[in-house]
Design a protein around this motif. Structure first.
Motif, short mmCIF file in Angstrom:
data_model
loop_
_atom_site.label_atom_id
_atom_site.label_comp_id
_atom_site.label_asym_id
_atom_site.label_seq_id
_atom_site.Cartn_x
_atom_site.Cartn_y
_atom_site.Cartn_z
N GLU A 126 37.88 18.29 3.69
CA GLU A 126 39.12 18.02 2.97
C GLU A 126 38.97 16.62 2.35
O GLU A 126 38.52 15.69 3.02
N VAL A 127 39.30 16.48 1.08
CA VAL A 127 39.24 15.19 0.39
C VAL A 127 40.65 14.83 -0.05
O VAL A 127 41.31 15.62 -0.72
N ARG A 128 41.10 13.64 0.35
CA ARG A 128 42.45 13.18 0.02
C ARG A 128 42.37 11.93 -0.85
O ARG A 128 41.79 10.92 -0.43
N LYS A 129 42.97 11.99 -2.04
CA LYS A 129 42.99 10.82 -2.91
C LYS A 129 43.93 9.78 -2.33
O LYS A 129 45.09 10.06 -2.03
N ILE A 130 43.43 8.56 -2.20
CA ILE A 130 44.22 7.44 -1.70
C ILE A 130 44.74 6.62 -2.88
O ILE A 130 45.90 6.27 -2.94
#
Length: 154
Positions: free
Chosen positions: A50-54
């Motif tokens: 899972e990749v979450r934009k910060i």
């Protein structure tokens, strides 16, 4: 697992048409909200991570990468440094701010469009100290180091 395309130069209106032609599966993020030609496209296999934009800007996208149980793995920052010295200084500041707000492994990938010493060449010319002193300072403050990729610059 994760694919990062930098300096795409693709207008926002054409991006989804091109994205469809690439037939890449999984999830997709970009930085069109920061630049009309979307300097970054990031794809990942959502069955693996899972990749979450910060955060994002014209010169970077900063994300957290997690396993499928939401356990943190590492930070990922895609970089494309603009060619103007003053714009690069803004990128160095942004990277320092990211560094201050995180803990754990940090992977930076992309094109800093910068060299680290006068011996490095830029278009066949030796570079001046003013062109690399700010990146050296930022790297010292953030404990970043160059990985040898055989490319000649950061």
């Amino acid at each position: 697992m994760i694919t990062v395309l930098i300096e795409t130069g693709v207008n926002k209106h054409k991006a989804y048409k091109i994205k469809g032609k690439l037939h890449l599966k999984g999830m997709f993020m970009n930085n069109y909200q920061n630049h009309e030609n979307g300097r970054f496209w990031i794809w990942w296999n959502n069955k693996k991570v899972e990749v979450r934009k910060i955060s994002s800007s014209m010169q970077n996208i900063h994300c957290g990468v997690y396993d499928l149980q939401s356990n943190f793995l590492y930070w990922l920052t895609a970089i494309y440094g603009l060619n103007y010295l003053e714009k690069k200084k803004k990128l160095w500041y942004e990277l320092e701010q990211i560094h201050l707000s995180q803990h754990g492994p940090w992977f930076l990938i992309g094109d800093f469009n910068n060299v680290l010493k006068a011996m490095d060449m830029s278009s066949g010319n030796l570079v001046q100290e003013k062109e690399y002193k700010d990146i050296i300072s930022m790297m010292n403050r953030t404990n970043l180091s160059e990985m040898d990729t055989g490319g000649g610059g950061v």
